[in-house]
Write a protein that holds these residues in place. Sequence first.
Motif, PDB file in Angstrom:
ATOM      1  N   SER A  30       0.833  -1.216   0.000  1.00  0.00           N
ATOM      2  CA  SER A  30       0.000   0.000   0.000  1.00  0.00           C
ATOM      3  C   SER A  30       0.861   1.256   0.000  1.00  0.00           C
ATOM      4  CB  SER A  30      -0.921  -0.001   1.224  1.00  0.00           C
ATOM      5  OG  SER A  30      -1.876  -1.033   1.131  1.00  0.00           O
ATOM      6  N   GLN A  48       2.155   1.752  -3.444  1.00  0.00           N
ATOM      7  CA  GLN A  48       1.075   2.247  -4.304  1.00  0.00           C
ATOM      8  C   GLN A  48       0.846   3.741  -4.089  1.00  0.00           C
ATOM      9  OE1 GLN A  48      -2.213  -0.311  -3.371  1.00  0.00           O
ATOM     10  NE2 GLN A  48      -1.665  -1.860  -4.910  1.00  0.00           N
ATOM     11  N   ARG A  64       3.535   5.607  -5.877  1.00  0.00           N
ATOM     12  CA  ARG A  64       3.343   5.543  -7.324  1.00  0.00           C
ATOM     13  C   ARG A  64       2.214   6.449  -7.780  1.00  0.00           C
ATOM     14  NH1 ARG A  64       4.034  -1.010  -6.973  1.00  0.00           N
ATOM     15  NH2 ARG A  64       6.310  -1.056  -7.232  1.00  0.00           N
ATOM     16  N   LEU A  84       3.317   1.664 -12.065  1.00  0.00           N
ATOM     17  CA  LEU A  84       2.018   1.005 -11.936  1.00  0.00           C
ATOM     18  C   LEU A  84       1.747  -0.007 -13.049  1.00  0.00           C
ATOM     19  CD1 LEU A  84       0.037   4.136 -10.793  1.00  0.00           C
ATOM     20  CD2 LEU A  84       0.365   2.056  -9.449  1.00  0.00           C
ATOM     21  N   TYR A 113      -4.534  -1.261 -14.634  1.00  0.00           N
ATOM     22  CA  TYR A 113      -4.261  -1.278 -13.185  1.00  0.00           C
ATOM     23  C   TYR A 113      -4.191   0.141 -12.643  1.00  0.00           C
ATOM     24  CZ  TYR A 113      -1.850  -2.437  -8.809  1.00  0.00           C
ATOM     25  OH  TYR A 113      -1.505  -2.564  -7.489  1.00  0.00           O
ATOM     26  N   LEU A 152      -6.713   1.650  -9.681  1.00  0.00           N
ATOM     27  CA  LEU A 152      -6.219   2.196  -8.420  1.00  0.00           C
ATOM     28  C   LEU A 152      -6.555   3.677  -8.282  1.00  0.00           C
ATOM     29  CD1 LEU A 152      -2.635   0.686  -7.896  1.00  0.00           C
ATOM     30  CD2 LEU A 152      -4.721   0.158  -6.648  1.00  0.00           C
TER      31      LEU A 152
END
Length: 261
Positions: free
Chosen positions: A206, A209, A212, A236, A241, A245
């Motif tokens: 997480s 992420q 990113r 990513l 994807y 997200l």
Amino acid sequence: MNAIQVLFSDMSKHGEPFRHQFANGLDAYIIRLQIEGNCQALVEGALEDIGPGDMLLFQPGDIYDLRIDASEGKPFSGDYYIYGTGPGMREWWERRQRPTRTKIAENNRLTAVWQQIVQEKRRLDGGDPDILTPLVWSLLLLIDRAIDDSREGSSPPAYHALRMRHYIEEHAAEALTLEQVARYTGLSVSRAVALFKEQYGISIISYAQQLRLARAINLLEHSPLSLEQIAAESGLGSYAYFHRLFRERYGMSPGAYRRGR
């Protein structure tokens, strides 16, 4: 930005006994980061063992005594150092209390700036002050951050978690795996995952992420790259994807975010 005069700066290695001493006090500031091997240094009146990750800070007037004894089974000692003066160094030093010795986590961003300073200083003309001053200011501010971070890493588990965080921040745009993060700190994957979550309240994946997506936001706002290119550049992977997200976090598609700017 107040000027900083870099008198000496280098990455040094010593394979023989060595001593550097200012018994009557320094006439400039010394910043030294041990990166390999061991040595001894005078810290607040006592001779202490210095190992990798130890940052030493000294100001004018301090007694300085550094000793390297290769006969103790330590074949070398390696460090980055900077010896400088000027109103900028004084301004930085006076902003806060400066611990003489701090154990910091491995920090490639900090050492990368230090390497740039060393390379600039090695020029035949001794380096351009207009380049050296902002570089040294960048180094000093990164040192402040590293010292602040060291308070987070005051225990062994916290220190490992901090090293993982730095590693994730440096490699988030790559195809990062849990195995890589764990291997970097010498932990099992299960231990690394649990320790990071315990320290920061978020999982390794997480956190990566979030980094990113933050990079993707910056690229959406300031670059002409296509959405597919932004997905790749931010780590990513596929646009599908990235789209999923982004929508989950911000409630809109990346394209809609860009059009609304």
